[in-house]
Design an enzyme around this catalytic site. Structure first.
Site, PDB file in Angstrom:
ATOM      1  N   TYR A  52      29.976  33.702  43.804  1.00  0.00           N
ATOM      2  CA  TYR A  52      30.607  34.994  43.525  1.00  0.00           C
ATOM      3  C   TYR A  52      31.536  35.356  44.675  1.00  0.00           C
ATOM      4  CZ  TYR A  52      31.126  39.929  42.373  1.00  0.00           C
ATOM      5  OH  TYR A  52      31.648  41.158  42.046  1.00  0.00           O
ATOM      6  N   ASP A 106      34.701  32.272  52.500  1.00  0.00           N
ATOM      7  CA  ASP A 106      34.394  33.642  52.134  1.00  0.00           C
ATOM      8  C   ASP A 106      33.142  34.039  52.904  1.00  0.00           C
ATOM      9  OD1 ASP A 106      33.733  36.038  51.067  1.00  0.00           O
ATOM     10  OD2 ASP A 106      33.715  35.387  48.966  1.00  0.00           O
ATOM     11  N   LYS A 108      31.543  43.882  53.585  1.00  0.00           N
ATOM     12  CA  LYS A 108      30.132  44.273  53.724  1.00  0.00           C
ATOM     13  C   LYS A 108      29.776  44.739  55.145  1.00  0.00           C
ATOM     14  CE  LYS A 108      28.299  41.520  49.846  1.00  0.00           C
ATOM     15  NZ  LYS A 108      27.976  42.406  48.760  1.00  0.00           N
TER      16      LYS A 108
HETATM   17  C1  PLP Z   1      30.590  36.157  48.979  1.00  0.00           C
HETATM   18  C2  PLP Z   1      31.131  37.426  48.400  1.00  0.00           C
HETATM   19  N1  PLP Z   1      32.467  37.600  48.332  1.00  0.00           N
HETATM   20  C3  PLP Z   1      33.012  38.725  47.851  1.00  0.00           C
HETATM   21  C4  PLP Z   1      32.217  39.746  47.385  1.00  0.00           C
HETATM   22  C5  PLP Z   1      32.837  40.994  46.847  1.00  0.00           C
HETATM   23  O1  PLP Z   1      32.642  42.040  47.730  1.00  0.00           O
HETATM   24  P1  PLP Z   1      32.793  43.555  47.240  1.00  0.00           P
HETATM   25  O2  PLP Z   1      31.612  43.843  46.367  1.00  0.00           O
HETATM   26  O3  PLP Z   1      32.835  44.349  48.506  1.00  0.00           O
HETATM   27  O4  PLP Z   1      34.072  43.653  46.488  1.00  0.00           O
HETATM   28  C6  PLP Z   1      30.826  39.610  47.425  1.00  0.00           C
HETATM   29  C7  PLP Z   1      29.954  40.686  46.932  1.00  0.00           C
HETATM   30  O5  PLP Z   1      28.765  40.535  46.750  1.00  0.00           O
HETATM   31  C8  PLP Z   1      30.265  38.410  47.942  1.00  0.00           C
HETATM   32  O6  PLP Z   1      28.935  38.229  48.003  1.00  0.00           O
END
Ligand code: PLP
Length: 461
Positions: A166, A271, A299
């Site tokens: 994700y 990421d 986060k």
């Molecule tokens: C690895 C990763 N990338 C991107 C995101 C997206 O972040 P946001 O919910 O702040 O848009 C998440 C959210 O859980 C994530 O776990």
């Protein structure tokens, strides 16, 4: 993990305990039930984000302090959910509260740069070894902008991601995540499946998924894409998967990915929205020792405020500097967010904090594994720094396919209920891991393991 003969768990016993614990939780959270009734009249589904949904109702929280949270029924719990891993600093940390309060008095938004934005970028530069940074407001914005930059830099359109990972809720990456297992297709040629409705198939088709921990499969797929005249702009991936419980990279895997992306002129994006700041001062990049071309953060970066960031090499970020790509946003680098991040980075997430997190997690993992071994459960404890989980599976999970084929989802659901009824606040969902905070103590961690031990005892009784 050892290959062993595992204890057979009576499925009827799991169902019986699940019914008992679900009823108990409903009784303890009647106030949340009432709040849900009210919420559904104004909030779609009664929640602010679909990831907060839960049947029969979500648990509504009132406040948090350190490692503790309180729900609207007055239940005090130790927080292992920590805002989907955002609150590694713990709730209402005095240093962050002070920085935010001081900033509030000085004005909260100008859409003009402030010094804190520079200080935070300098610190991220130091931690990640990447020279150029920009801000966003969420993980989704970070991955969206990073992909756009990679596309602009390479003049290519295709994106390669890991099946099951994700990366946020925009169209580029809402592809090949939690899909019905039967539809994923051949491992060498996974289908590009939109995650939920409203995502054009034509956009999804530009995103190609490959299995985690299999550099050979990635290389073969990339070579076919090159032969088809659609070479990838980027590979976007978590260095350790954080949404199938936790799946660590096998030795040599990340190095092989680094080598093959370099060979094909592909921008490698780590990421680090979940791993960044939570598993080492310089995130997965530091922990696993492989340097990507770009990283995405969010986060924990904001210490409880919505803040994201993108870091990249001079070469990649040149398309932003020279105006080829418009990396923009009214709230980018918002003064409150960067004030919180500055206090978090410089005063809270210090080397001592990571030593503390490592020690706590070691304790959690060792004790959880001891419970598993004692009861002969089919599972294992796995984690890194603030993150960990007990994976209920007879074999080691290395990718999405092995997760889907082996995870005992019913047991994961029951473990969640056990936690919630014993003062352990955990993220709902079968795929989630715990996140510790710097405010957690060994006693807090023991509470988690005690709940797990009670579950194991009851299962085997
Ligand atoms: C690895 C990763 N990338 C991107 C995101 C997206 O972040 P946001 O919910 O702040 O848009 C998440 C959210 O859980 C994530 O776990």
């Amino acid at each position: 993990m050892a290959t062993a003969t595992y204890a057979q768990i009576d499925r009827g016993r799991i169902a019986e305990l699940t019914a008992r614990e679900a009823q108990r939780l409903d009784e303890r959270t009647a106030g949340s039930g009432r709040m849900y009734e009210r919420a559904t009249k104004a909030l779609s589904g009664g929640v602010a984000s679909s990831y907060q949904l839960r049947d029969p109702w979500p648990i509504y929280l009132e406040r948090g302090e350190g490692a503790h949270v309180w729900d609207v029924d007055g239940n005090e719990m130790i927080d292992f959910h920590n805002g989907f891993g955002s609150m590694v600093q713990g709730h209402a940390h005095p240093a962050i509260s002070r920085a935010v309060n001081e900033r509030i008095e000085l004005g909260t938004h100008f859409a003009a740069p402030t010094e804190d934005a520079i200080v935070v970028a300098e610190e991220l530069q130091r931690r990640w070894g990447l020279p150029q940074w920009r801000y966003t407001n969420s993980g989704s914005e970070s991955t969206m902008d990073a992909i756009r930059i990679a596309r602009a830099k390479t003049g290519r359109e295709t994106i390669v991601k890991i099946f099951g990972s994700y990366h946020g809720h925009h169209d580029y990456v809402m592809v090949s995540i939690g899909v019905p297992y039967g539809q994923i297709g051949d491992r060498e040629n996974y289908a590009s499946l939109p995650y939920g409705a409203g995502i054009p198939q034509s956009v999804a088709d530009m995103t190609i998924a490959v299995p985690f921990n299999d550099a050979g499969a990635m290389e073969r797929r990339i070579e076919r894409l090159v032969a088809e005249g659609r070479p990838p702009a980027c590979v976007i991936m978590e260095a350790a998967m954080m949404n199938l419980g936790i799946v660590l990279p096998e030795p040599g895997y990340l190095e092989a990915v680094r080598e093959l992306t370099r060979k094909h002129g592909i921008v490698l994006i780590f990421d680090e929205v979940k791993t960044g700041l939570c598993i080492a001062p310089g995130g997965a990049t530091e922990r696993f020792g492989v340097q990507p071309d770009m990283v995405t953060l969010a986060k924990a970066l904001g210490g409880g405020l919505p803040l994201g960031a993108i870091g990249g090499t001079d070469e990649v970020m040149e398309v932003v500097r020279d105006g080829t790509v418009f990396q923009v946003g009214t709230y980018n680098g918002n003064p409150l967010g960067v004030a919180a991040a500055r206090a978090s980075l410089l005063e809270v997430m210090t080397p001592d904090a990571y030593t503390h997190l490592d020690a706590l997690n070691e304790h959690m993992l060792t004790r959880c594994q001891a419970v598993i071994d004692k009861h002969g459960l089919a599972g294992y404890a796995v984690g890194v720094a603030s993150k960990g989980t007990v994976t209920f599976s007879p074999t080691k999970i290395v990718d999405y396919e092995s997760f889907k084929a082996n995870q005992d989802g019913e047991l994961a659901d029951l473990a969640w209920l056990y936690n919630m009824n014993r003062g352990v606040f955990m993220t709902p969902g079968r795929e989630e891991e715990w996140t510790l905070s710097v405010r957690h103590t060994i006693e807090d961690c023991d509470r988690f393991v005690d709940a797990f031990e009670e579950l194991a005892d009851d299962l085997m009784a």
